[in-house]
Design an enzyme around this catalytic site. Structure first.
Site, short mmCIF file in Angstrom:
data_model
loop_
_atom_site.label_atom_id
_atom_site.label_comp_id
_atom_site.label_asym_id
_atom_site.label_seq_id
_atom_site.Cartn_x
_atom_site.Cartn_y
_atom_site.Cartn_z
N HIS B 45 60.41 71.54 57.03
CA HIS B 45 60.58 70.25 57.73
C HIS B 45 61.60 70.40 58.85
CE1 HIS B 45 60.36 65.90 58.09
NE2 HIS B 45 61.69 65.89 58.26
N TYR B 48 60.63 74.25 61.22
CA TYR B 48 59.30 74.45 61.84
C TYR B 48 58.90 75.93 61.78
CZ TYR B 48 60.28 69.81 63.71
OH TYR B 48 60.60 68.48 63.81
N GLU B 89 57.62 60.45 64.14
CA GLU B 89 58.04 61.26 62.97
C GLU B 89 57.26 60.85 61.74
OE1 GLU B 89 62.47 63.10 62.94
OE2 GLU B 89 62.02 61.53 61.48
N HIS B 91 56.79 60.39 57.44
CA HIS B 91 57.45 60.22 56.14
C HIS B 91 56.35 60.21 55.08
CE1 HIS B 91 61.72 58.81 55.04
NE2 HIS B 91 61.77 59.89 55.79
N ARG B 112 66.62 55.60 64.54
CA ARG B 112 67.92 56.24 64.79
C ARG B 112 67.79 57.40 65.76
NH1 ARG B 112 68.29 55.02 59.45
NH2 ARG B 112 67.79 57.10 58.68
N ASP B 264 72.03 61.29 64.70
CA ASP B 264 71.81 60.53 63.46
C ASP B 264 71.66 61.51 62.30
OD1 ASP B 264 69.14 61.42 64.26
OD2 ASP B 264 68.52 60.24 62.51
N ASP B 488 54.13 63.94 69.54
CA ASP B 488 53.05 64.23 68.60
C ASP B 488 53.58 64.35 67.18
OD1 ASP B 488 54.04 66.88 67.93
OD2 ASP B 488 53.36 67.52 69.89
N GLY B 525 58.36 65.63 69.22
CA GLY B 525 57.32 65.66 68.18
C GLY B 525 57.85 66.06 66.82
N ASN B 526 56.92 66.16 65.89
CA ASN B 526 57.29 66.44 64.50
C ASN B 526 56.13 67.17 63.84
OD1 ASN B 526 57.03 65.15 61.49
ND2 ASN B 526 59.17 65.47 62.08
#
Lengths: 229, 651, 79, 79
Positions: B45, B48, B89, B91, B112, B264, B488, B525-526
């Site tokens: 996470h 990457y 992002e 979850h 945040r 954050d 993204d 992105g995430n």
């Protein structure tokens, strides 16, 4: 006209109300922090929507005890006009300035959409630019807007003609489907007995500009400027 | 006998070869706190590690890009000294365990990431994927996720102006909750996370630290198995009321010159924020964990460093500015504590109860997280399926079936639970091609959309990646906005399987081509991997979030027909592509065939044409043709119109 | 001193949540649910060691903030 | 049969409401409030006369609807 907008921790419609007031007043209202204890001389006090104290415990329960509210109550008793919108309406009932209570919506869900309202009394500073019985379109955005009062209190409210707005169908009729949250008597907003305090769940400040989808709300702010300038 | 046993190492998701690297970096065996820090910093996470190699191939620059990937969010210039800050992002895993809090903390986290850079959040969107509606858990998950997004977003006072929701059985065990936030900042008052100034104070503010979500970061990439139900009370709980105070306090402090750097505390909490700030600044950091505001007694250094309690921020202040910051935090009733100081040792030194409990080199750990070149296999190109290959059906019956299917049915029942009007700038409400939100006090507006067609990405990840970007480009152009940049959220299965890694590589290659040809760079992105339960992976879902600019908001166009008698004009050729189409799935119950190929140069020319026609005031309504084809598009334009204007398709 | 406060709606006062829960239980197949009322349960840890004084303090907390005495009753148990 | 159900957050799970109420009590002058936790109190009137069966039914109601067993505990009293 001089106006003040009260800002609690968690209020999030304070800027929206200030923008709508400025558009009608031609001047910026004062933004007053909830911990202040002095309140300058003003003709109108606006208690805006939002989630004061996160709506925790009961909506408006903690905000009603903020230091500034003692001053707001004193001014209201002295006849200054007080407008409570959504969370502001809840704060005014918790502060004892308006009768009744706003309970959880009957469908339990948060609702954000336009609703139709019938103007029940246009002889007040808040509604003088509307016709009595006129149907207007304001948006609502709340999870606790289900107005309730015990029989005796409710009979007094109806008897004194304190109902300001009722949820209705687009052509002004009444129908359970047109009542979004289960409010007693389709009540969307009420006055106090002296009619200098108005609390309503719908948001006039959000439909006060055609670009945003309608301007029925603008006339409430124009009414106040016309009456109090 | 040290307590770092192979089981403990495996429990922390660290592979044996990675542990050897740790021993080299440390020059000794790590203690439990140090091992925990490595495990979260090197989790999929945060690092990457499986996708980094391929993400570097995406285009990230353009004259209007102020800040590309690598910071908390991406930043683009919209003129008049204003900038738009945005990111998306996921979850996903926490939302499967506890839908309400999982989704709510997802919204809190992405908010945040945006306001930590100095931007006031002005709009939220979300891209959701759930399992088959007939699956017993789906109803519970949908109700929880939607209530969580609304519960948090409404309370914080940021309008949730749109998004997309799909249903497919591949998400039964792995729902996707991707949250996007768009913020507005002054171009000359943007804050970054690189620490600076040896001796400057390291300051913690926001909520107290508890034992929430410890190992949330590593869980984010741990493949789900039946045992995942046991990961219980460490679920993160969000407090939107404190988040609202945090937004106002941060923006008020950012108006002063007290802040050097700010970040954050997201996944991996205090660890990732302190490490990233120090490593970007090339400095060391010393922290006394006793001074961290704590909500529970007896917390160990391990728990403090790995806790994922929400609504917390870390910042570096200029010397002597602590009181300015403390006064603002007191006004907004937030916890505030100086917990450390910057050093020039290049090391992270942590103290607890007066003793050094961790001492690690920062650069080797932050920068040297592993980068894998995992083996991958490009999926085979499926056969083409055209209209003549499929039994015809009465168009009106087909239309009814399509409009009733969960993917196309009106999502009003979802977005009416979101306050999409607060802040008084929502010019185009949910339900159209893109949301349009005015830049407060100006005639300008931003258009925002989220797009991805997982069916296409399953059939051909390369073409699916191109289509996701192209559809976002079309949706923005349909409102008259000039498409500017993309964020993204790449949601895929287990990258250790070559065919899944092949999906990732091909989807990123397709996205890169479309972003390059459409001048539509990726600025943030995430990545969320291991979205797989008992071996079955989700449909590949490279969700795209895109932002465009309207110089004159009064020129924005909606999908609703305005007046009877207007001519309906179709741009583009119709070739009857039915491969991987909604028609094939919902009516013929087939999910095969190649997705329609995307001609990028034609997408670009059509986009420019549509925007010009809108600019010239010739267009009364505009809608992109996507799922369900022309008939569905026209039906949607009619249903959105006031007075239910119909349409005759007779030319 | 631990105080447990029950805040319940007065009889005759509308209880939208109770009604909705009753309806939901019915649709889950639990028949025979005659009535459901939902209230709040607040646990306080207060520094006051003396029981009588503690009760007086919690009583005041209820009247001033915890309960809306127009529509709610409250009861206090001390441990 | 009357059933009283208490639904409380598991220890260690953040209680934003409790935190805000504790803070508000402080600003109202009630010092010495060490902790506040807010939960739900549900009263059910169910047709089942036999105590053991009634407990079993209410147990199921809690697991399926009344409590979010991921972050909440429940306790049942029957009268």
């Amino acid at each position: 006209m001089k106006a003040a907008v009260i800002v609690f921790p968690g209020s999030n419609c304070d800027r929206d109300v200030a923008v709508a007031l400025e558009a009608s007043m031609g001047a910026k209202p004062l933004m007053v922090w909830h911990r202040d204890t002095e309140l300058p001389q003003v003709d109108l006090i606006a208690v805006p929507g939002g989630f004061s104290y996160g709506d925790y415990l009961r909506c408006g329960a903690m905000a009603a005890h903020s230091p500034i509210m003692r001053e707001v109550k004193a001014r209201a008793e002295a006849g200054v006009r007080v407008l409570g919108i959504c969370n502001g309406f809840q704060v005014l009932t918790e502060a004892g300035l308006l009768p009744g209570v706003l309970m959880r919506n009957s469908g339990l869900k948060f609702i954000c959409r336009d609703v139709h309202l019938r103007v029940e009394d246009s002889e007040t500073d808040f509604c003088r630019q509307y016709q009595c019985g006129e149907v207007v379109r304001f948006p609502i955005a709340h999870a606790e807007g289900n107005f309730f009062a015990d029989d005796e209190t409710f009979r007094a409210i109806e008897g004194n003609g304190q109902v300001a707005f009722r949820y209705c169908t687009p052509d002004g009729g009444f129908d359970p489907a047109a009542n979004p949250n289960g409010s007693l008597g389709n009540v969307a907003g009420i006055y106090n007995e002296k009619r200098n305090v108005l609390g309503l769940m719908p948001h006039p400040e959000r439909l006060a500009e055609d670009l945003l989808g309608g301007s029925d709300g603008k006339r409430m702010f124009d009414s106040l400027v016309e009456a109090l300038s | 006998m040290s307590n770092i046993t192979p089981e403990v190492i495996a429990q922390h998701g660290i592979k044996p070869d990675e542990y050897q690297r740790i021993l080299e970096i440390m020059g000794r065996e790590p203690n439990l706190t140090e091992l925990g820090i490595f495990s979260v910093m090197w989790s999929e996470h945060c690092s990457y590690k499986s996708s980094k190699k391929w993400l570097k191939t995406l285009p990230t620059t353009a004259p209007w890009v102020i800040c590309g990937p690598g910071e908390n969010a991406g930043i683009i210039d919209i003129g008049d000294n204003q900038a738009i800050v945005f990111k998306m992002e996921s979850h996903n895993h926490p939302s499967f365990i506890e839908p309400y809090q999982g989704a709510a903390t997802g919204v809190g986290g992405i908010l945040r990431d945006v306001f930590t850079m100095g931007a006031r959040p002005i709009a939220n969107m979300n891209a959701l994927r759930f399992g088959d509606p007939s699956n017993p858990k789906t109803r519970h998950l949908v109700a929880g996720v939607v209530a969580g997004i609304g519960g948090y977003g409404n309370c914080v006072g940021v309008p949730t102006v749109g998004g997309e929701t799909n249903f497919h059985k591949s998400y039964n065990g792995n729902i996707l909750v991707n949250a996007m936030t768009v913020g507005l900042a002054d171009k000359d008052n943007i804050f970054y996370s690189a620490a600076a100034g040896v001796g400057n104070p390291v300051v913690y503010f926001g909520s107290k630290t508890g034992r929430d979500g410890i190992h949330g970061a590593t869980m984010a990439s741990a493949e789900f198995d039946e045992k995942s139900e046991e990961k219980r009370p460490t679920v993160q709980v969000g407090d939107p009321f404190t988040e609202k105070l945090l937004i106002e306090a941060c923006l008020e402090l950012m108006a002063t010159d007290a802040i050097v750097a700010i970040q954050d505390m997201g996944a991996a909490g205090l660890t990732s924020s302190s490490f990233e700030m120090a490593s970007k600044g090339g400095l060391g950091i010393e922290m006394d964990l006793d001074s961290v505001p704590m909500r529970e007694e007896g917390m160990t250094a391990y728990e403090i460093m790995l806790s994922e309690s929400q609504e917390r921020m870390l910042m570096i202040l200029k010397p002597g500015k602590e009181d300015v910051a403390r006064a603002i935090m007191d006004k907004w009733e937030l916890d505030f504590a100086v917990i450390g100081v910057l050093t020039d040792t290049g090391r992270m030194v942590l103290k607890r109860h007066g003793q050094v409990v961790a001492d690690l080199p920062i650069d080797p750990l932050a920068q040297a997280s592993p980068e894998y070149d995992r083996p991958w296999v490009a999926p085979a190109k499926p056969p083409v399926v055209l209209a003549e290959d499929v039994p015809a059906q009465c168009p009106i019956e087909a239309l009814k079936t399509l409009l009733a299917c969960p993917d196309l049915a009106s999502k009003r029942w979802i977005y009416q639970q979101y306050d999409h009007m607060v802040m008084g700038d929502t010019v185009q409400r949910p339900g159209g091609d893109a949301a349009v939100v005015r830049i407060h006090g100006t005639p300008k507006a931003v258009a925002i959309t989220t797009d991805c067609t997982p069916r296409y990405c399953q059939a051909d990840p390369h073409e699916g990646g191109r289509q996701a970007v192209a559809e976002a480009y079309r949706n923005l152009s349909a409102t008259g906005a000039v498409p500017l940049a993309v964020t993204d959220n790449l949601n895929f299965g287990n990258p250790e399987k070559p065919e899944i890694m092949g999906q990732i590589v091909e989807a990123i290659r397709g996205m890169g081509e479309a972003c390059r040809d459409l001048d539509f760079p990726v600025v943030s992105g995430n990545v969320s991997l291991y979205n797989e339960t008992q071996g079955t992976a989700i449909q590949p879902t490279p969700a795209i979030g895109a932002v465009g600019l309207l110089d004159d908001v009064s020129r924005h166009t909606t999908i609703a027909f305005k007046d009877a008698g207007n001519a309906i004009v179709l741009l583009g050729e119709t070739k009857g592509w039915l491969g991987a189409s909604l028609y094939l799935r919902e009516i013929c119950h087939r999910e095969d065939g190649a997705p329609p190929p995307v001609a990028l140069h034609r997408e670009r020319r059509k986009g420019e044409l549509v925007r010009q026609l809108i600019q010239d005031g010739l267009v009364s309504a505009c809608h992109d043709v996507s799922d369900g084809g022309i008939l569905v598009a026209v039906a949607e334009m009619a249903m959105a119109s006031e007075g239910l204007i119909g349409a005759a398709l007779d030319h | 001193m631990k105080a447990k406060v029950h805040i319940t709606l007065k009889t005759g006062v509308l209880d939208p949540q109770g009604k909705a829960v009753q309806h939901a239980l019915g649709s889950l197949g639990f028949d025979g649910v005659r009535d459901v009322r939902q209230g709040k349960f607040i646990e306080l840890d207060i520094a006051e060691p003396d029981k009588a004084k503690a009760r007086e303090v919690v009583e005041q907390m209820c009247r001033q903030l915890l309960a809306n005495t127009v529509i709610e009753n409250y009861s206090i148990e001390l441990e």
